[in-house]
Design an enzyme around this catalytic site. Sequence first.
Site, PDB file in Angstrom:
ATOM      1  CB  ILE A 106      -0.947  -0.021   1.229  1.00  0.00           C
ATOM      2  CG1 ILE A 106      -2.157   0.853   1.003  1.00  0.00           C
ATOM      3  CG2 ILE A 106      -0.219   0.362   2.514  1.00  0.00           C
ATOM      4  CD1 ILE A 106      -3.255   0.666   2.057  1.00  0.00           C
TER       5      ILE A 106
ATOM      6  CG  HIS B 191       5.210  -9.370   4.971  1.00  0.00           C
ATOM      7  ND1 HIS B 191       4.857  -9.364   6.303  1.00  0.00           N
ATOM      8  CD2 HIS B 191       5.854  -8.198   4.758  1.00  0.00           C
ATOM      9  CE1 HIS B 191       5.259  -8.240   6.873  1.00  0.00           C
ATOM     10  NE2 HIS B 191       5.886  -7.518   5.955  1.00  0.00           N
TER      11      HIS B 191
HETATM   12  P1  DGP Z   1       6.873  -4.842   7.407  1.00  0.00           P
HETATM   13  O1  DGP Z   1       7.444  -3.554   7.948  1.00  0.00           O
HETATM   14  O2  DGP Z   1       7.962  -5.741   6.856  1.00  0.00           O
HETATM   15  O3  DGP Z   1       5.942  -5.525   8.363  1.00  0.00           O
HETATM   16  O4  DGP Z   1       6.031  -4.414   6.141  1.00  0.00           O
HETATM   17  C1  DGP Z   1       4.654  -4.241   6.161  1.00  0.00           C
HETATM   18  C2  DGP Z   1       4.255  -3.639   4.842  1.00  0.00           C
HETATM   19  O5  DGP Z   1       2.879  -3.818   4.678  1.00  0.00           O
HETATM   20  C3  DGP Z   1       4.532  -2.143   4.719  1.00  0.00           C
HETATM   21  O6  DGP Z   1       5.458  -1.920   3.643  1.00  0.00           O
HETATM   22  C4  DGP Z   1       3.185  -1.536   4.378  1.00  0.00           C
HETATM   23  C5  DGP Z   1       2.334  -2.725   4.003  1.00  0.00           C
HETATM   24  N1  DGP Z   1       0.960  -2.633   4.411  1.00  0.00           N
HETATM   25  C6  DGP Z   1       0.489  -2.317   5.648  1.00  0.00           C
HETATM   26  N2  DGP Z   1      -0.860  -2.330   5.655  1.00  0.00           N
HETATM   27  C7  DGP Z   1      -1.241  -2.673   4.395  1.00  0.00           C
HETATM   28  C8  DGP Z   1      -2.511  -2.844   3.783  1.00  0.00           C
HETATM   29  O7  DGP Z   1      -3.588  -2.702   4.383  1.00  0.00           O
HETATM   30  N3  DGP Z   1      -2.513  -3.197   2.468  1.00  0.00           N
HETATM   31  C9  DGP Z   1      -1.352  -3.366   1.762  1.00  0.00           C
HETATM   32  N4  DGP Z   1      -1.473  -3.690   0.471  1.00  0.00           N
HETATM   33  N5  DGP Z   1      -0.147  -3.200   2.310  1.00  0.00           N
HETATM   34  C10 DGP Z   1      -0.098  -2.855   3.609  1.00  0.00           C
END
Ligand code: DGP
Length: 110
Positions: free
Chosen positions: A30, A97
């Site tokens: 996102i 992830h």
């Molecule tokens: P980390 O810091 O490794 O836990 O990365 C989490 C990632 O997830 C961060 O780059 C932003 C993404 N993210 C958080 N919330 C959402 C969401 O609701 N949708 C999507 N597509 N990505 C998200």
Amino acid sequence: MDCIFCRIISGEAPGEIVYQDDEAIAFRDINPQAPTHILIMPKSHIPSIAEVEDYGLVGRLVNIANELAKREGVGERGYRLVINSGPESGQEVPHLHIHLLGGRVLGRLG
Ligand code: DGP
């Protein structure tokens, strides 16, 4: 269910899904940090890489990441796979992830 990634996986929350199979899913971040920024993860809720038991699953996730890199056109240029684990890594979402980052010159780690 209070895990945002589990909600995307179940369809309760929106996500730009670019790949899925029985055990894995990939959708665009996102808040992209590069022209290609995709998150690849298991559909089952594993909080972090530190809690993985099935290392075959990790290999399959990496295989998906490599295939998506090719599909995104960054396979030849180069890309980065990142897995954050735990508070000091900056892991925000406690659902394992892999970040696939590409499409620009990526700075040195540090
Ligand atoms: P980390 O810091 O490794 O836990 O990365 C989490 C990632 O997830 C961060 O780059 C932003 C993404 N993210 C958080 N919330 C959402 C969401 O609701 N949708 C999507 N597509 N990505 C998200």
